[in-house]
Scaffold this active site. Structure first.
Site, mmCIF file in Angstrom:
data_model
loop_
_atom_site.group_PDB
_atom_site.id
_atom_site.type_symbol
_atom_site.label_atom_id
_atom_site.label_comp_id
_atom_site.label_asym_id
_atom_site.label_seq_id
_atom_site.Cartn_x
_atom_site.Cartn_y
_atom_site.Cartn_z
ATOM 1 N N ASN A 33 0.869 -1.173 0.000
ATOM 2 C CA ASN A 33 0.000 0.000 0.000
ATOM 3 C C ASN A 33 0.910 1.228 0.000
ATOM 4 O OD1 ASN A 33 -1.763 2.059 0.495
ATOM 5 N ND2 ASN A 33 -2.409 1.362 2.526
ATOM 6 N N LYS B 215 0.162 4.234 -0.259
ATOM 7 C CA LYS B 215 -0.470 5.410 0.354
ATOM 8 C C LYS B 215 -0.249 6.639 -0.541
ATOM 9 C CE LYS B 215 -0.130 3.139 4.769
ATOM 10 N NZ LYS B 215 -0.010 3.211 6.216
ATOM 11 N N HIS C 76 -9.442 1.257 5.009
ATOM 12 C CA HIS C 76 -8.162 1.424 5.705
ATOM 13 C C HIS C 76 -8.372 2.372 6.884
ATOM 14 C CE1 HIS C 76 -4.044 2.511 6.589
ATOM 15 N NE2 HIS C 76 -3.687 1.419 5.931
ATOM 16 N N GLU D 195 -6.722 4.729 7.888
ATOM 17 C CA GLU D 195 -6.481 6.148 7.557
ATOM 18 C C GLU D 195 -7.698 6.754 6.856
ATOM 19 O OE1 GLU D 195 -2.716 5.409 5.662
ATOM 20 O OE2 GLU D 195 -1.885 4.921 7.631
ATOM 21 N N GLU E 17 -5.111 -4.780 10.672
ATOM 22 C CA GLU E 17 -4.092 -3.752 10.868
ATOM 23 C C GLU E 17 -4.357 -3.025 12.182
ATOM 24 O OE1 GLU E 17 -2.290 -2.642 6.728
ATOM 25 O OE2 GLU E 17 -3.837 -1.206 7.264
ATOM 26 N N GLY F 271 2.970 2.276 10.865
ATOM 27 C CA GLY F 271 3.989 3.321 10.738
ATOM 28 C C GLY F 271 4.718 3.656 12.026
ATOM 29 N N SER G 149 3.724 -2.082 10.398
ATOM 30 C CA SER G 149 5.165 -2.187 10.647
ATOM 31 C C SER G 149 5.744 -3.548 10.261
ATOM 32 C CB SER G 149 5.496 -1.852 12.110
ATOM 33 O OG SER G 149 5.146 -0.514 12.380
#
Ligand code: 13P
Length: 254
Positions: free
Chosen positions: A12, A14, A100, A102, A170, A176, A216
């Protein structure tokens, strides 16, 4: 990672990469994949919308699949700046990430909307990668199982099966941050997801749907994560932007 589920290594990207970056990354991965005579994994890249066409041309014929990071639930119409699943299919995409964290955080997406997007993806012959996962606060409060189960039930279309659906677990706090849950913690959530899939889709489909881990993942921890019984690959952010790291993660499947 049992034999009947082929691992999926998904990148991904992003909101990263200009044309030259995307092309260089896609070229490097394409060359690696072409040189692999019998890969034991499926590889997927999900560039930003702006790079999909270009990356698609670069990886064409390499065996790497192409995906997007979001789609609109409607197939067309007055939705300024949105992109439909049919448009993605038209560009050569086979996968699309939906829900996702985000998107859930930045755009307030809730399970019902994620489900509608997954339905739209499936209706356009795309495989929906449905993302679920708890925040740090929810984990600290002992709510991980409840949150993951609720998101799974709320986001999974009835039309789901192993050919049109992938689940990505996730944990939001692992994205991250360089932090990951322990292997036992990952396995227990994946087993819970598998159980939820059984209830929703029946045992046969649940045994065949791929459940990815994301957060991660890097070359140093990929092997042990992917080896867990209910982990069928990874959804990788940061480490998917470096061809060497992403390839090393894929090689952990061997
Ligand atoms: P990182 O691999 O950068 O933690 O991101 C994971 C992710 O969000 C993939 O969708």
């Amino acid at each position: 990672m049992p034999q009947n589920r082929r691992p999926l290594i998904a990148g991904n990207w992003k909101m990263n990469g200009l044309k030259a970056d995307g092309q260089a990354l896609a070229k490097a991965l394409g060359e690696q994949m072409r040189a692999e005579s019998d890969p034991v994994f499926d590889m997927l890249v999900c560039p930003p919308f702006t790079l999909i066409a270009n990356v698609g041309e670069t990886i064409d014929g390499s065996g790497i699949a192409l995906g997007a990071q979001d789609c609109h639930p409607a197939d067309k119409g007055a939705h300024t700046a949105d992109i439909s699943a049919a448009m993605l299919r038209d560009l050569g995409c086979q996968f699309v990430i939906v829900g996702h964290s985000e998107r859930r955080t930045d755009h307030g997406e809730m399970d019902q909307e994620v489900k509608a997007k997954a339905e739209a993806a499936q209706a356009s012959d795309l495989t929906a990668i449905i993302c679920i996962g708890e925040t740090e606060h929810q984990r600290d409060d002992g709510k991980t199982f409840d949150v993951v189960k609720t998101q799974l039930t709320g986001s999974l279309p009835n039309s789901s099966d192993s050919s049109n659906t992938v689940i990505a677990y996730e944990p939001v706090w692992a994205i991250g941050t360089g932090r990951t849950p322990s292997n036992d913690e990952v396995q227990e959530v994946h087993a819970l997801i598998r159980d939820g899939l059984s209830q929703a889709l029946g045992d046969d489909q649940a045994a065949a749907v791929r459940v990815l881990y994301g957060g991660s993942m890097k070359p140093e921890n990929a092997r042990e994560l992917i080896a867990l019984p209910d982990v069928d690959g990874g959804l990788i952010g940061g480490a998917s932007l470096k061809a060497e790291d992403f390839w090393a993660i894929a090689e952990s499947c061997t």
